[in-house]
Design a protein around this motif. Sequence first.
Motif, PDB file in Angstrom:
ATOM      1  N   ASP A   1     -15.562 -76.210 -10.092  1.00  0.00           N
ATOM      2  CA  ASP A   1     -15.222 -76.295  -8.669  1.00  0.00           C
ATOM      3  C   ASP A   1     -14.580 -77.648  -8.337  1.00  0.00           C
ATOM      4  OD1 ASP A   1     -15.163 -75.543  -5.929  1.00  0.00           O
ATOM      5  OD2 ASP A   1     -16.988 -76.707  -5.586  1.00  0.00           O
ATOM      6  N   LEU A   2     -15.147 -78.713  -8.867  1.00  0.00           N
ATOM      7  CA  LEU A   2     -14.593 -80.041  -8.607  1.00  0.00           C
ATOM      8  C   LEU A   2     -13.261 -80.242  -9.317  1.00  0.00           C
ATOM      9  CD1 LEU A   2     -17.814 -82.266  -8.735  1.00  0.00           C
ATOM     10  CD2 LEU A   2     -16.564 -81.455  -6.727  1.00  0.00           C
ATOM     11  N   LYS A   3     -13.105 -79.656 -10.480  1.00  0.00           N
ATOM     12  CA  LYS A   3     -11.800 -79.730 -11.159  1.00  0.00           C
ATOM     13  C   LYS A   3     -10.725 -79.064 -10.309  1.00  0.00           C
ATOM     14  CE  LYS A   3     -13.483 -79.792 -15.938  1.00  0.00           C
ATOM     15  NZ  LYS A   3     -13.608 -79.006 -17.205  1.00  0.00           N
ATOM     16  N   ALA A   4     -11.052 -77.909  -9.736  1.00  0.00           N
ATOM     17  CA  ALA A   4     -10.085 -77.210  -8.885  1.00  0.00           C
ATOM     18  C   ALA A   4      -9.767 -78.030  -7.637  1.00  0.00           C
ATOM     19  CB  ALA A   4     -10.647 -75.837  -8.499  1.00  0.00           C
ATOM     20  N   TRP A   5     -10.787 -78.677  -7.071  1.00  0.00           N
ATOM     21  CA  TRP A   5     -10.569 -79.539  -5.893  1.00  0.00           C
ATOM     22  C   TRP A   5      -9.624 -80.680  -6.232  1.00  0.00           C
ATOM     23  CZ3 TRP A   5     -11.427 -84.701  -4.912  1.00  0.00           C
ATOM     24  CH2 TRP A   5     -11.381 -85.096  -3.571  1.00  0.00           C
ATOM     25  N   LYS A   6      -9.866 -81.299  -7.369  1.00  0.00           N
ATOM     26  CA  LYS A   6      -9.018 -82.415  -7.786  1.00  0.00           C
ATOM     27  C   LYS A   6      -7.581 -81.954  -8.010  1.00  0.00           C
ATOM     28  CE  LYS A   6      -8.200 -85.542 -11.645  1.00  0.00           C
ATOM     29  NZ  LYS A   6      -8.549 -85.857 -13.033  1.00  0.00           N
ATOM     30  N   ASP A   7      -7.411 -80.801  -8.648  1.00  0.00           N
ATOM     31  CA  ASP A   7      -6.059 -80.289  -8.900  1.00  0.00           C
ATOM     32  C   ASP A   7      -5.325 -80.028  -7.588  1.00  0.00           C
ATOM     33  OD1 ASP A   7      -6.523 -80.454 -11.586  1.00  0.00           O
ATOM     34  OD2 ASP A   7      -7.051 -78.342 -11.846  1.00  0.00           O
ATOM     35  N   ARG A   8      -6.007 -79.446  -6.625  1.00  0.00           N
ATOM     36  CA  ARG A   8      -5.368 -79.170  -5.321  1.00  0.00           C
ATOM     37  C   ARG A   8      -4.975 -80.470  -4.620  1.00  0.00           C
ATOM     38  NH1 ARG A   8      -8.208 -75.719  -1.097  1.00  0.00           N
ATOM     39  NH2 ARG A   8      -6.151 -76.019  -0.148  1.00  0.00           N
TER      40      ARG A   8
ATOM     41  N   CYS B   1      -6.816 -83.033   5.028  1.00  0.00           N
ATOM     42  CA  CYS B   1      -7.883 -82.755   5.990  1.00  0.00           C
ATOM     43  C   CYS B   1      -8.704 -81.546   5.552  1.00  0.00           C
ATOM     44  CB  CYS B   1      -7.294 -82.533   7.377  1.00  0.00           C
ATOM     45  SG  CYS B   1      -6.610 -84.025   8.145  1.00  0.00           S
ATOM     46  N   GLU B   2      -8.025 -80.539   5.041  1.00  0.00           N
ATOM     47  CA  GLU B   2      -8.713 -79.326   4.574  1.00  0.00           C
ATOM     48  C   GLU B   2      -9.650 -79.631   3.408  1.00  0.00           C
ATOM     49  OE1 GLU B   2      -7.549 -75.050   2.454  1.00  0.00           O
ATOM     50  OE2 GLU B   2      -5.992 -76.300   3.357  1.00  0.00           O
ATOM     51  N   LEU B   3      -9.266 -80.594   2.557  1.00  0.00           N
ATOM     52  CA  LEU B   3     -10.059 -80.922   1.373  1.00  0.00           C
ATOM     53  C   LEU B   3     -11.141 -81.961   1.655  1.00  0.00           C
ATOM     54  CD1 LEU B   3      -7.258 -81.032  -1.357  1.00  0.00           C
ATOM     55  CD2 LEU B   3      -8.938 -79.224  -0.960  1.00  0.00           C
ATOM     56  N   GLY B   4     -11.295 -82.347   2.923  1.00  0.00           N
ATOM     57  CA  GLY B   4     -12.337 -83.309   3.256  1.00  0.00           C
ATOM     58  C   GLY B   4     -11.951 -84.744   3.010  1.00  0.00           C
ATOM     59  N   ALA B   5     -10.650 -84.989   2.777  1.00  0.00           N
ATOM     60  CA  ALA B   5     -10.158 -86.356   2.616  1.00  0.00           C
ATOM     61  C   ALA B   5      -9.507 -86.802   3.922  1.00  0.00           C
ATOM     62  CB  ALA B   5      -9.163 -86.426   1.452  1.00  0.00           C
ATOM     63  N   HIS B   6      -9.182 -88.066   4.001  1.00  0.00           N
ATOM     64  CA  HIS B   6      -8.683 -88.628   5.260  1.00  0.00           C
ATOM     65  C   HIS B   6      -7.431 -89.463   4.957  1.00  0.00           C
ATOM     66  CE1 HIS B   6     -12.467 -87.349   7.087  1.00  0.00           C
ATOM     67  NE2 HIS B   6     -13.022 -87.772   5.956  1.00  0.00           N
ATOM     68  N   PRO B   7      -6.265 -89.032   5.442  1.00  0.00           N
ATOM     69  CA  PRO B   7      -4.997 -89.579   4.957  1.00  0.00           C
ATOM     70  C   PRO B   7      -4.526 -90.842   5.675  1.00  0.00           C
ATOM     71  CG  PRO B   7      -4.612 -87.682   6.379  1.00  0.00           C
ATOM     72  CD  PRO B   7      -6.090 -87.825   6.259  1.00  0.00           C
ATOM     73  N   LEU B   8      -3.705 -91.599   4.954  1.00  0.00           N
ATOM     74  CA  LEU B   8      -2.981 -92.748   5.500  1.00  0.00           C
ATOM     75  C   LEU B   8      -1.495 -92.425   5.424  1.00  0.00           C
ATOM     76  CD1 LEU B   8      -2.561 -95.660   6.453  1.00  0.00           C
ATOM     77  CD2 LEU B   8      -2.860 -96.420   4.075  1.00  0.00           C
ATOM     78  N   LEU B   9      -0.869 -92.233   6.583  1.00  0.00           N
ATOM     79  CA  LEU B   9       0.556 -91.946   6.658  1.00  0.00           C
ATOM     80  C   LEU B   9       1.290 -93.272   6.853  1.00  0.00           C
ATOM     81  CD1 LEU B   9       2.832 -89.847   6.727  1.00  0.00           C
ATOM     82  CD2 LEU B   9       2.457 -89.624   9.198  1.00  0.00           C
ATOM     83  N   ALA B  10       2.081 -93.653   5.855  1.00  0.00           N
ATOM     84  CA  ALA B  10       2.671 -95.000   5.843  1.00  0.00           C
ATOM     85  C   ALA B  10       4.188 -94.952   5.702  1.00  0.00           C
ATOM     86  CB  ALA B  10       2.054 -95.818   4.707  1.00  0.00           C
ATOM     87  N   ASP B  11       4.822 -93.921   6.257  1.00  0.00           N
ATOM     88  CA  ASP B  11       6.289 -93.846   6.198  1.00  0.00           C
ATOM     89  C   ASP B  11       6.920 -95.078   6.841  1.00  0.00           C
ATOM     90  OD1 ASP B  11       6.300 -91.426   4.918  1.00  0.00           O
ATOM     91  OD2 ASP B  11       6.609 -90.236   6.726  1.00  0.00           O
TER      92      ASP B  11
END
Length: 844
Positions: free
Chosen positions: A348-355, A385-395
């Motif tokens: 399950d965690l391998k699939a999460w990491k791949d996504r 956001c869907e994967l429970g991570a929190h992004p930094l948009l730095a364009d």
Amino acid sequence: MGPSMPTPRPANRSYSTEALERWFTSLPEGWERGFKKADLVEGRRIYTEGLVRSLELKPQTAEAVTRTDTLTVRAVIELAEKGIEWRTSLPEEENGAPYAVAAMYEVEELLGDEISPIDDSAPAATVAAPIEPERKDAGARTALKLQVAFELTSGGLTAAASWAGRGGHAWSCFGSGAVPGDELSDEQRQTLFRFSTVAHRAGFTYSKTAGTWAIDNIGRIERFVREELAEWRKRFRLVGEESLDIFRNEQLQVEVDADAESGADGKSFRLNWRLKAGKHRLLAEEQKLLLKAGGRPVILPGKGVVAYNAAVADFSEDWRAKEGEVPRYLLLSLFDHAAVGALKLNDDLKAWKDRLLQEPVLPEDLPAHLRPYQAKGVAWLARLCELGAHPLLADEMGLGKTVQVLALLASRPAGERTIIVCPASVIPVWIGEIKRFHPELSASVFVLTADDDFVRNPAARLWISSYTQLRRHADQLAKTRFGYAVLDEAQAIKNPESKTTQTCVSLQADHRIAITGTPLENRPTDLWTILRFLMPGLLGKRAQFERLMLRDPQAALGKVRRQVSPFVLRRLKRHVAADIPPKMEVVLPCPLTHEQRALYQHLTQGSGLSGELATLLSRDATSVLTLLMRLRQVCCDPGLLPENHDCPSAHSGKITLLVSKLAEVAANGSKAVVFSQFVSLIERVKSALARELPHLPIFELTGETKDRSTPVERFKDTKGPALFLASLKAGGTGITLNTAEYVFLLDPWWNPAVEAQAVDRVHRIGQKNPVLIYRMIAPGTVEERIEELKQEKRELFSTVVGDIPDMTDWTRHFSSLDALIRLSDSPAASASAEAAAAEREPEH
């Protein structure tokens, strides 16, 4: 380091029996403590290389002569009441201590080689649990042999000396149960003394209470095993020597053996970890010893000398505090961790990491106004956001970070409310973009102020707040949860100790997003603080992070980049050039400060002009134009008015916002051109930049510049960031500034053709990058109305007589002067002014 060279005998030794006995009984055990470590090391080198050529031993003194290739040194040692005293023939300013140390080692060797009797006043002790010897005649004692038993513990190496007889019996050499000295042969007595001498020289310290000799320094034990153990093997019977084999091997590094399993909620995981040294798993008691040692090597009998490095120490400290299930994004802190060997993941965690690491699939329901790269940005934000991570948009600045985040909020709503936190000057930008691209959200937008907050308005769906207002409402955050918490210009929280930062970190949200156009890859401390808001723990504790940066900055920086890269999206204009036009024009709202608003209202209400615009223009056009000019100056900077020239630049919303934008441009290594029709405004901008961006190269061209080509060429030839300040008249024609990527029009010109000429100085043949043009407009003022009119009917301004526009058609759009110049008191404008004033106040 190999075995040491055998110590050569001195060329000449002179002594008497009386001198030997006196020195043997009086030589202090701890004489080495009277010398510095460096002098002991150098003295040992002199001694072992055989540079001591002669030694004369007298009952009270010892005199040694050392000869090197360049000098001869005489050292005299005297037995004193409380130890030894020494002097050498060297001048006082030179260090003679090493020569005295070498002389002392030579004395010890002489005593070990030549002494025959020892008396019962020698140090006495017992080995652990001695066997009481049978009382036999003295002749039987002569058959006993000196035996040294080694015991290795985590505390060090212990050597116990005993007399070994037949049948496995042994008697202590020292202490109350020791064989009396008069029952030993001369040879045995000399052997015992030699043991004491070589043990002392090897670094062993004698303990009268324990009756044993010990070394607690791992380095000394290793040296003893490598350089002296073989000689001991020839002189004495050794027991337990095999335990010392671990010192013949390299030190073992502690590693972390870890495996991760999914949490029950599908958004977390549990880490099971153990410490190991080589192939050996460490027991709990051994781990405690390593932790207590604070990074120093530790002896683990049967395993080896184990080094508990800083990375493992940091890992242990960090993960001992993380009990139970933790957010999945913390997996990324483990993949490149120096302490972790191989991290095992379940399926399950391998699939999460791949996504997480794959290119996101573009949803079909994204807004049509998004450019291709912006659509990818929205998809990337949504996936994290869907994967429970929190992004930094730095364009990079100008690529539409605001547009992308709003598209996410509109297409993927979450929770009961959302909050966007930004500098006060940016609040109108967010409100304007919402009205333009997502009008359906406009009715639910509220600005956080002293009069409108989460308690008074619990039903509000979308909040926009300045950093200062959020800090002032910190007491309400514990009871308020958000679906999204967005920080714009997130570098505002770079100081981890500030109250603003602490308030932002306390925000409770399902999804946290940070936005910045400033490159952070070379500013790790700023990045740590932003990641602390987004994903606490990803970069470890602050103290650990700073230690890592101090130990090896380059390696640490590379590690940090790899660790955070899945959560950071940064694209430059050149990366997406195919998706953007060569020239982009953006209206940049610059809200008035409190001081500007007050002065603007004073001018409009005290002008004495009112009524229909057409009538006023026909009767007194000059007064109308003068009033318009003064209002436009106030919109730029109150300091442009002669009676107000001493006011600080912080009272200008435009200068404040311009400096912020130019800081971002400079951080990206880009060039910019700033145009204004007011030369005095250019001067005030220069003064503000000198304070805020003192290292930014600035070039200038106004009507007063006699040599036009020099500043232009120097600007073009400058490598890296640079700024060109130009008046619209002087810089509008006859020059080429095509190395710049950004243009800021500080004040709108009556005639768009003049602005177009100025912009063309930058966007012309030879320009290799897209150009972004910012029109800085004060919302709710005459500037905004003229700009709207220009955009609606550009041909209206195609005719110009000198600097005075043809205003014939203005009456069709503005029935009265008030309609043209009045200050619109919108909630966003007043809230922005209030927040801007608050931002100038220090934190309490």
